[in-house]
Write an enzyme that holds these catalytic residues in place. Sequence first.
Site, mmCIF file in Angstrom:
data_model
loop_
_atom_site.group_PDB
_atom_site.id
_atom_site.type_symbol
_atom_site.label_atom_id
_atom_site.label_comp_id
_atom_site.label_asym_id
_atom_site.label_seq_id
_atom_site.Cartn_x
_atom_site.Cartn_y
_atom_site.Cartn_z
ATOM 1 N N TYR A 33 0.829 -1.201 0.000
ATOM 2 C CA TYR A 33 0.000 0.000 0.000
ATOM 3 C C TYR A 33 0.860 1.245 0.000
ATOM 4 O O TYR A 33 2.069 1.188 0.227
ATOM 5 C CB TYR A 33 -0.931 0.009 1.214
ATOM 6 C CG TYR A 33 -0.254 0.340 2.522
ATOM 7 C CD1 TYR A 33 -0.344 1.615 3.086
ATOM 8 C CD2 TYR A 33 0.497 -0.622 3.209
ATOM 9 C CE1 TYR A 33 0.284 1.915 4.294
ATOM 10 C CE2 TYR A 33 1.126 -0.322 4.408
ATOM 11 C CZ TYR A 33 1.017 0.946 4.941
ATOM 12 O OH TYR A 33 1.644 1.250 6.121
ATOM 13 N N LYS A 149 6.550 -2.016 1.946
ATOM 14 C CA LYS A 149 5.370 -1.391 2.553
ATOM 15 C C LYS A 149 4.181 -2.343 2.409
ATOM 16 O O LYS A 149 3.244 -2.121 1.632
ATOM 17 C CB LYS A 149 5.084 -0.025 1.930
ATOM 18 C CG LYS A 149 4.222 0.860 2.836
ATOM 19 C CD LYS A 149 4.249 2.301 2.389
ATOM 20 C CE LYS A 149 3.352 3.176 3.243
ATOM 21 N NZ LYS A 149 3.830 3.296 4.641
ATOM 22 N N GLU A 182 12.141 2.461 14.228
ATOM 23 C CA GLU A 182 11.230 3.482 13.710
ATOM 24 C C GLU A 182 9.942 3.448 14.511
ATOM 25 O O GLU A 182 9.757 2.606 15.393
ATOM 26 C CB GLU A 182 10.940 3.240 12.225
ATOM 27 C CG GLU A 182 10.311 1.886 11.932
ATOM 28 C CD GLU A 182 10.159 1.619 10.432
ATOM 29 O OE1 GLU A 182 10.215 2.576 9.641
ATOM 30 O OE2 GLU A 182 9.985 0.441 10.069
ATOM 31 N N LEU A 207 11.482 1.279 7.165
ATOM 32 C CA LEU A 207 10.945 1.632 5.858
ATOM 33 C C LEU A 207 11.578 2.939 5.409
ATOM 34 O O LEU A 207 11.723 3.868 6.200
ATOM 35 C CB LEU A 207 9.425 1.795 5.945
ATOM 36 C CG LEU A 207 8.714 2.196 4.654
ATOM 37 C CD1 LEU A 207 8.686 1.021 3.682
ATOM 38 C CD2 LEU A 207 7.289 2.671 4.953
#
Length: 287
Positions: A33, A149, A182, A207
């Site tokens: 996505y 992702k 993250e 990411l």
Amino acid sequence: MPRIAYVNGRYVPHTEARVHIEDRGYQFADGVYEVCEVRHGLIVDLTRHLDRLDRSLSELRIAAPMSRKALTGVIREVVRRNHVRNGLFYLQVTRGVARRDHVFPSASVKPALVVTAKSTDPKGIAAKNEKGIKAITVPDNRWDRVDIKSVGLLPNALARQQAKEEGAQEAIFIDVDGMVTEGAATNVWIIDRDGFLVTRPADHGILKGITRTTLMDVAEKLGVEIRERRFSRAEMLAAREVFITAATSICFPVVEIDGQVIGNGHPGETAERIRGHFFEIAEKIAI
């Protein structure tokens, strides 16, 4: 006005949007996505988002659902039909609908594409920027390929729920070495004790955020020196500033983590400065 969604070739009312029960995204999280900001009627950093989409699809060996030109047309139409001036669009591609089996279906199965869009409240975002947000830290228990992702976001959802239950707005993952990776839906930055802007390298463990990439361009223009290196939870807690970045928030200052005040407890000047210049650098495409 009712919301409109694009689902596999059709523009339909959002309340009537449907996917098949054997869609592999539903059964295996076999899909990817993107989320992209719409600001003042302009789509922000679309090229970089679509480049990352292509990479995610390639890593999972999912074919592109259509050409980039056609996909851009669908995105624009969904944003227009939903009258979004300030908000976001969500795009999801799965491997498609096939009899449930762990191995990939035949090449004749077409990827499934869904695009939605919605407006957001700029005042709410401005309030968080003005006051800052709170975060917690949690062990990083995600799969190893977080550079893709993927729609497989259960660990992220659990982390965000824990943050909410503890009165925070983000959860920051800490790896087995005690180093920051993250946020559950963001990249993490600090201003270290020497005054450098620091973020973890995007070669493994995080990411490669689009906002993260554009922020680097902004920092370079402003003469802010960036150090891409790993940093620990302890260093983060002792930092002059901490902030998080994502397409939907750009640059939120973090003023408290795990109950400990960061810096002087107020949003830092570096985050404010970068945020103030962000849209001068970011790509903006008319709807």
